[in-house]
Design an enzyme around this catalytic site. Structure first.
Site, short mmCIF file in Angstrom:
data_model
loop_
_atom_site.label_atom_id
_atom_site.label_comp_id
_atom_site.label_asym_id
_atom_site.label_seq_id
_atom_site.Cartn_x
_atom_site.Cartn_y
_atom_site.Cartn_z
N HIS A 25 -0.80 5.20 9.50
CA HIS A 25 0.44 5.85 9.52
C HIS A 25 0.33 7.25 10.35
O HIS A 25 0.59 8.73 9.63
CB HIS A 25 0.81 5.81 7.83
N GLU B 282 4.52 -4.95 8.73
CA GLU B 282 3.86 -4.67 8.17
C GLU B 282 2.56 -5.65 7.87
O GLU B 282 1.28 -6.34 7.86
CB GLU B 282 3.24 -3.60 7.17
N HIS C 151 0.74 -1.54 -0.37
CA HIS C 151 -0.23 -0.14 -0.22
C HIS C 151 0.86 1.36 -0.04
O HIS C 151 0.60 2.54 0.39
CB HIS C 151 -1.16 0.20 0.81
N HIS D 50 10.84 -3.84 4.26
CA HIS D 50 11.34 -2.68 3.69
C HIS D 50 10.93 -1.30 5.33
O HIS D 50 10.68 -2.55 5.84
CB HIS D 50 9.92 -1.12 2.77
C1 DHB Z 1 6.52 3.42 3.06
C2 DHB Z 1 5.06 4.07 2.98
C3 DHB Z 1 4.28 2.63 4.09
O1 DHB Z 1 3.12 3.12 4.56
C4 DHB Z 1 4.82 1.61 3.11
O2 DHB Z 1 3.77 0.23 3.53
C5 DHB Z 1 5.89 1.29 1.54
C6 DHB Z 1 6.32 2.53 2.35
C7 DHB Z 1 7.05 5.04 2.52
O3 DHB Z 1 6.77 6.34 2.61
O4 DHB Z 1 8.14 4.92 1.55
FE FE Z 2 2.69 1.31 5.95
#
Ligand code: DHB
Ligand code: FE
Length: 279
Positions: free
Chosen positions: A59, A240, A12, A193
């Site tokens: 977030h 996540e 997402h 990530h």
């Molecule tokens: C980013 C934010 C998110 O919520 C995610 O799931 C992946 C990447 C970002 O800010 O790059």
């Molecule tokens: Fe996210």
């Protein structure tokens, strides 16, 4: 009774929404990513669900760090896309599948879960982006939504096993919901990530590929992993992925993989999706 027509797992990442806004979908940077979603979008169009249950995390947009529910469920009539700081998002409001939301909340509490119940709340990219990836940019969304928020932001986050248990209750709620609604379940977040700390920029392509294969029929190891395992393998924000377990637990033990896509360019995250149907 309502029927689960399939389960989707998807990233997402907010920049996906920005790319759509800026008309970058067919540019060399983005085309390989978006092209992989075309079959998933077609699957959704063919399956014609009435309701999408979307499992995601906020977030810091509608909950902030001063009050973070471990699990929350929306029971609102409408959810506006939240302004994350770049101005209001284009696109229609999301209509709530209010009756199914309440039915799910009842089942959760009967099963000894204690969710925050939200009558009025906005939704951030965690819900918006998966909806855009699978339904495009319609004038009105073709499905109503049940938003489920999971805290993956501030520790302690729930255990993967607890997410799994919630998925079982979700299935029970859908399958005991009167009527003939067709329901798709969308687990969102990931893939690997890390946006902070000394490992900022961390991506684990191997673990992502294994996840996309394993979440279908080799899910036990992911269900049984610790939160620390998730952070180690997928990064602090890649954790996540525990939200996909809610979706997976609501499906049959055996599922069929209808579509699968992975793309990890030189960017901040591994990104991709699977589309599953009960075998
Ligand atoms: C980013 C934010 C998110 O919520 C995610 O799931 C992946 C990447 C970002 O800010 O790059
Ligand atoms: Fe996210």
């Amino acid at each position: 009774m309502a029927q689960i027509i399939g389960g989707v797992g998807t990233s997402h990442v907010p920049s996906i929404g920005v790319a759509i806004d800026k008309g970058l979908v067919d540019t060399p940077d983005w085309k390989p990513f978006f092209d992989g979603y075309i079959p998933g979008k077609q699957w959704m169009a063919d399956k014609k669900p009435d309701i999408a249950v979307v499992i995601f995390n906020d977030h810091g947009n509608t909950f902030f760090l001063d009050r973070v529910p471990t699990f929350a469920v929306g029971v609102a009539e409408t959810y506006k896309p939240v302004d994350e700081g770049w101005g209001p998002r284009a696109g229609p409001d999301f209509k709530g599948a209010t009756d199914l939301s309440w039915h799910f909340v009842d089942k959760l509490v009967e099963s000894h879960f204690d969710p925050l119940v939200c009558r009025e709340i906005e939704v951030d990219h965690g819900l918006q982006v998966p909806m855009e990836l699978f339904f495009g940019r319609p004038e009105n969304w073709p499905v109503k939504v049940v938003p489920i928020w999971v805290n993956t932001i501030q520790y302690p986050i729930p255990t993967p096993q607890r997410c799994w248990e919630m998925g079982k209750v979700l299935r029970e709620a859908i399958e005991s919901f009167p009527g003939d609604d067709r329901v798709v379940i969308m687990g969102t977040g990931g893939l690997s990530h890390q946006l902070q700390g000394s490992r900022a920029g961390f991506i684990n392509r191997e673990a992502d590929e294994a996840w996309l294969d394993g979440i279908a029929n080799d899910y036990e190891k992911y269900r049984d992993m610790s939160r620390e395992d998730y952070v180690e393998q997928f990064g602090s924000e890649g954790a996540e992925l525990i939200m996909w377990l809610v979706m997976r637990a609501a499906m049959n033990p055996q599922v069929e993989v209808k579509h699968r896509h992975y793309y990890a360019p030189a960017s901040m995250t591994g990104a991709g999706m699977v589309v599953l149907e009960n075998a």
